[in-house]
Write a protein that holds these residues in place. Structure first.
Motif, PDB file in Angstrom:
ATOM      1  N   GLN A  37       0.834  -1.199   0.000  1.00  0.00           N
ATOM      2  CA  GLN A  37       0.000   0.000   0.000  1.00  0.00           C
ATOM      3  C   GLN A  37       0.871   1.252   0.000  1.00  0.00           C
ATOM      4  O   GLN A  37       2.049   1.206   0.347  1.00  0.00           O
ATOM      5  N   ASN A  39       0.868   5.564   1.088  1.00  0.00           N
ATOM      6  CA  ASN A  39       0.192   6.640   1.801  1.00  0.00           C
ATOM      7  C   ASN A  39      -0.447   7.605   0.810  1.00  0.00           C
ATOM      8  O   ASN A  39       0.221   8.132  -0.076  1.00  0.00           O
ATOM      9  N   SER A  42      -6.442   8.934   1.321  1.00  0.00           N
ATOM     10  CA  SER A  42      -7.429   8.030   1.918  1.00  0.00           C
ATOM     11  C   SER A  42      -6.800   6.796   2.574  1.00  0.00           C
ATOM     12  O   SER A  42      -7.509   5.963   3.120  1.00  0.00           O
ATOM     13  N   THR A  43      -5.457   6.701   2.528  1.00  0.00           N
ATOM     14  CA  THR A  43      -4.782   5.514   3.065  1.00  0.00           C
ATOM     15  C   THR A  43      -3.617   5.924   3.953  1.00  0.00           C
ATOM     16  O   THR A  43      -2.839   6.816   3.602  1.00  0.00           O
ATOM     17  N   VAL A  45      -0.365   4.146   5.952  1.00  0.00           N
ATOM     18  CA  VAL A  45       0.445   2.934   6.104  1.00  0.00           C
ATOM     19  C   VAL A  45       1.557   3.224   7.101  1.00  0.00           C
ATOM     20  O   VAL A  45       2.238   4.244   6.999  1.00  0.00           O
ATOM     21  N   LYS A  70      -9.166   7.357   7.510  1.00  0.00           N
ATOM     22  CA  LYS A  70      -8.419   6.704   6.442  1.00  0.00           C
ATOM     23  C   LYS A  70      -8.425   5.189   6.582  1.00  0.00           C
ATOM     24  O   LYS A  70      -8.640   4.653   7.678  1.00  0.00           O
ATOM     25  N   ASN A  71      -8.193   4.511   5.467  1.00  0.00           N
ATOM     26  CA  ASN A  71      -7.953   3.074   5.515  1.00  0.00           C
ATOM     27  C   ASN A  71      -6.539   2.853   6.044  1.00  0.00           C
ATOM     28  O   ASN A  71      -5.579   3.388   5.489  1.00  0.00           O
ATOM     29  N   GLN A  72      -6.408   2.081   7.113  1.00  0.00           N
ATOM     30  CA  GLN A  72      -5.118   1.942   7.786  1.00  0.00           C
ATOM     31  C   GLN A  72      -4.530   0.549   7.535  1.00  0.00           C
ATOM     32  O   GLN A  72      -5.244  -0.448   7.547  1.00  0.00           O
ATOM     33  N   PHE A  73      -3.217   0.533   7.336  1.00  0.00           N
ATOM     34  CA  PHE A  73      -2.506  -0.721   7.089  1.00  0.00           C
ATOM     35  C   PHE A  73      -1.230  -0.741   7.923  1.00  0.00           C
ATOM     36  O   PHE A  73      -0.568   0.282   8.085  1.00  0.00           O
ATOM     37  N   ASP A  80       1.314  -5.957   4.010  1.00  0.00           N
ATOM     38  CA  ASP A  80       0.526  -4.839   4.505  1.00  0.00           C
ATOM     39  C   ASP A  80      -0.853  -5.352   4.914  1.00  0.00           C
ATOM     40  O   ASP A  80      -1.683  -5.689   4.072  1.00  0.00           O
ATOM     41  N   PRO A  82      -4.561  -4.940   6.741  1.00  0.00           N
ATOM     42  CA  PRO A  82      -5.534  -3.920   7.156  1.00  0.00           C
ATOM     43  C   PRO A  82      -5.718  -3.973   8.664  1.00  0.00           C
ATOM     44  O   PRO A  82      -5.803  -5.040   9.260  1.00  0.00           O
TER      45      PRO A  82
END
Length: 233
Positions: A37, A39, A42-43, A45, A70-73, A80, A82
């Motif tokens: 993923q 950064n 919306s994301t 990492v 945000k979608n976090q990983f 990666d 979730p």
């Protein structure tokens, strides 16, 4: 001459077929299930190696509020995964109450540094493989497992991010990733993205607010005293 032509044609067909490369079946890899993923707006990492503890401060809260939507990983062993960290960091408690059947609690044994779940089973890939199959494929049939896979949540409880606790969390995340990979692979299909939407992997890190002594015994809140036997004469 005609006989020679009749003989040559089958031979040529055999040669052509033998020389043609047969397409190999693509083998599913962990990168397919846990792609790298980046950064973005919306994301978010972050690497597991960069975690040393979550400290409460106005600056930290403001920072975590920015990543809350945000979608976090979390990056661990070149995978990666979730994960959800903002509920733990920003308010220290989940803002929702998932049903028990939809929740998989993974809790550490702080005396021996092991992880237990579901009736004190020790967490292993083999045992969790079986449990994940039952949990994600239940679709509300068995009241002991999830209503549907989109509601299924894995909650990892942690005390701190010191060396011993951090190693345990790393092992837990590694076990989860292996079991989830085995789950996706069991469908024997390559439409990984659609499978991950139907059967999402949802992990939440939750701070364990109990107090322990140096030997790992709970000192607060104290376990309830044993209930005396009720004797009816």
């Amino acid at each position: 001459m005609k006989k020679l032509q009749v003989f040559i044609i089958p031979v040529l067909l055999v040669v052509i077929l033998s020389c043609s490369k047969t397409p190999k079946e693509r083998v599913l890899t962990k990168k397919d299930v846990f792609p790298t993923q980046k950064n973005t707006d919306s994301t978010f990492v972050f690497s597991f190696d960069t975690i040393y503890g979550f400290k409460d401060s106005p600056e930290k809260f403001k920072y975590y509020e920015e990543i809350a939507s945000k979608n976090q990983f979390i990056r661990l062993n070149n995978k990666d995964l979730p994960i959800n960290i903002n509920l733990v960091i920003s308010c220290n408690l989940p803002t929702f109450c998932p049903k028990y059947r939809n929740t998989i609690w993974l809790e550490g044994d702080y005396k021996e540094d092991r992880t237990f779940f579901e009736d004190n089973q020790v967490l292993t890939v083999e045992i969790f493989d079986d449990y994940l199959q039952k949990q994600l494929l239940n679709w509300g049939k068995n009241p002991s497992y999830s209503d549907n896979p989109s509601k299924s949540l894995i909650i990892i409880k942690y005390r701190n991010f010191e060396k011993k606790s951090k190693e345990r969390i790393s092992n837990v995340l590694d076990t989860i990733s292996k079991s989830y990979f085995n789950f996706i692979k069991s469908f024997q299909k390559q439409n990984v993205d659609s499978l991950k939407k139907i059967y999402p992997l949802q992990i939440l890190l939750e701070k364990d607010f109990r107090f322990f002594d140096k030997n790992g015994n709970i000192i607060y809140p104290k376990p309830p005293p044993p209930t005396p036997l009720e004797i009816i004469e």
